[in-house]
Scaffold this motif. Structure first.
Motif, PDB file in Angstrom:
ATOM      1  N   ASP A 193     -29.705 -89.779  25.383  1.00  0.00           N
ATOM      2  CA  ASP A 193     -29.663 -88.791  26.466  1.00  0.00           C
ATOM      3  C   ASP A 193     -29.356 -89.427  27.830  1.00  0.00           C
ATOM      4  O   ASP A 193     -29.266 -88.732  28.831  1.00  0.00           O
ATOM      5  CB  ASP A 193     -30.939 -87.947  26.518  1.00  0.00           C
ATOM      6  N   ARG A 206     -25.386 -85.897  26.071  1.00  0.00           N
ATOM      7  CA  ARG A 206     -25.174 -84.673  26.840  1.00  0.00           C
ATOM      8  C   ARG A 206     -23.694 -84.365  27.012  1.00  0.00           C
ATOM      9  O   ARG A 206     -22.863 -85.276  27.000  1.00  0.00           O
ATOM     10  CB  ARG A 206     -25.811 -84.805  28.221  1.00  0.00           C
ATOM     11  N   GLN A 250     -23.679 -89.131  29.040  1.00  0.00           N
ATOM     12  CA  GLN A 250     -23.089 -87.790  29.107  1.00  0.00           C
ATOM     13  C   GLN A 250     -21.574 -87.943  28.955  1.00  0.00           C
ATOM     14  O   GLN A 250     -20.984 -88.863  29.517  1.00  0.00           O
ATOM     15  CB  GLN A 250     -23.427 -87.150  30.450  1.00  0.00           C
ATOM     16  N   ASP A 307     -24.465 -78.947  28.612  1.00  0.00           N
ATOM     17  CA  ASP A 307     -25.635 -79.239  29.450  1.00  0.00           C
ATOM     18  C   ASP A 307     -25.361 -79.109  30.941  1.00  0.00           C
ATOM     19  O   ASP A 307     -26.266 -78.932  31.729  1.00  0.00           O
ATOM     20  CB  ASP A 307     -26.101 -80.689  29.197  1.00  0.00           C
ATOM     21  N   GLU A 356     -23.550 -83.597  20.298  1.00  0.00           N
ATOM     22  CA  GLU A 356     -24.810 -83.096  20.833  1.00  0.00           C
ATOM     23  C   GLU A 356     -25.970 -83.463  19.916  1.00  0.00           C
ATOM     24  O   GLU A 356     -27.062 -83.787  20.379  1.00  0.00           O
ATOM     25  CB  GLU A 356     -24.716 -81.575  21.018  1.00  0.00           C
TER      26      GLU A 356
END
Ligand code: C2E
Ligand code: MG
Ligand code: MG
Ligand code: MG
Length: 281
Positions: A146, A177, A149, A199, A172
């Motif tokens: 996490d 993200r 991204q 997100d 995901e």
């Protein structure tokens, strides 16, 4: 008369087009060698939380220093790379690996974990090995998923190639993200927001630059912020260049901002010096 003009036109433009095509091929050849020649590097631009003023994330931007031409902008060379699937995949892998290496070294140095946002081309997303490479890279550098991204442009998310949605969902499921880049510039069908695990929305610069201009940009920005809030997405404004824009976005509850007002994209060492402080230090 017209005929002669037509001929002249052809005589004038054909060599010009020919020259451009040759230039393009040459640059493409140079780009294929750029990786091994060490001409590529990454720059880092901070993303700032508007309520606290803290740097909470960083966007990774690829740079090419050409030995004769100097800096070639990504808007020029990424499309050239995308013409050759293998070149774009190799560049994309390199960017993800270097960004992850940098994130690991900042964690090892005791800096707080920043979200690292990496741009991804449609050519990479089409690659069947993409998800595995993302997973392997995170494992290799021992990064929490996490913290990473991936930025996919709105137009990419709208192109229906077989398996696009499945691939986004697989990413995901890794815990990585997903941000929608250049939000507002696609074909304004919002259906993918309902179907895909997004997100973050990054409001395109073209709206942000014109907030003060008194046209439609400000109401569009406000609508995107409100929509992001209802969908529980983080909203980031791109291309914030001045105090008034930052103040406007703060007043309208935009989550984060990125732009020259805070900093241009910087080499890793400059970014570290300007924006990173050890935890507890
Ligand atoms: P993007 O992902 O939308 O990145 C934002 C661009 O806006 C960057 O341009 C950044 O330098 C610039 N920018 C940031 N703040 C401001 C501001 O306040 N005002 C203005 N006028 N511009 C600002 P850059 O680095 O030239 O990159 C252009 C595009 O190239 C990126 O747009 C992205 O689509 C692509 N790109 C860059 N690096 C990569 C990469 O590693 N992989 C892929 N696939 N695409 C990349
Ligand atoms: Mg981006
Ligand atoms: Mg963008
Ligand atoms: Mg862009």
């Amino acid at each position: 008369q017209a005929k002669r003009q037509g001929r002249n036109t052809i005589r004038f433009f054909a060599p010009e087009m020919h020259r451009r095509a040759a230039e393009r091929r040459e640059l493409q050849g140079d780009l294929r060698k750029a990786l091994e020649a060490g001409q590529l590097s990454l720059h880092f631009q901070p993303q700032v939380a508007l309520d606290s003023g803290n740097v909470v994330g960083v966007e990774v931007l690829l740079r090419w220093h050409h030995p004769q031409l100097g800096a070639v902008p990504p808007n020029r060379f990424i499309p050239l790379a995308e013409d050759n699937r293998n070149v774009m995949i190799a560049l994309g892998r390199w960017v993800l690996e270097q960004a992850s290496r940098q994130a690991r070294s900042w964690l090892d140095a005791g800096y707080p974990a920043l979200r690292i946002s990496v741009n991804v081309s449609i050519v990479q997303l089409r690659d069947e090995h993409f998800t595995d490479h993302v997973r392997a890279t995170l494992e290799h550098f021992r990064l929490p998923p996490d913290q990473l991204q991936l930025e996919l442009t709105e137009s990419l998310l709208m192109t229906e190639f077989k398996g696009a949605a499945d691939r986004v969902r697989a990413i995901e499921r890794l815990g990585v993200r997903i941000a929608v880049d250049d939000f507002g510039t696609g074909y304004s069908s919002l259906s993918y927001l309902k179907n895909l695990p997004v997100d973050e929305l990054k409001i395109d610069q073209s709206f942000v630059h014109n907030i003060a201009a008194g046209g439609n940009a400000a109401p569009i920005v406000e609508a995107i912020i409100r929509m992001g809030q209802s969908l529980r997405l983080r909203v980031v404004a791109e291309g914030v260049e001045d105090y008034d824009t930052a103040r406007y976005l703060t007043a309208h509850n935009c989550d984060c901002a990125q732009g020259f007002y805070y900093s241009k994209p910087l080499p890793a060492t400059d970014f570290e010096r300007e924006f990173l402080r050890p935890l507890g230090g």
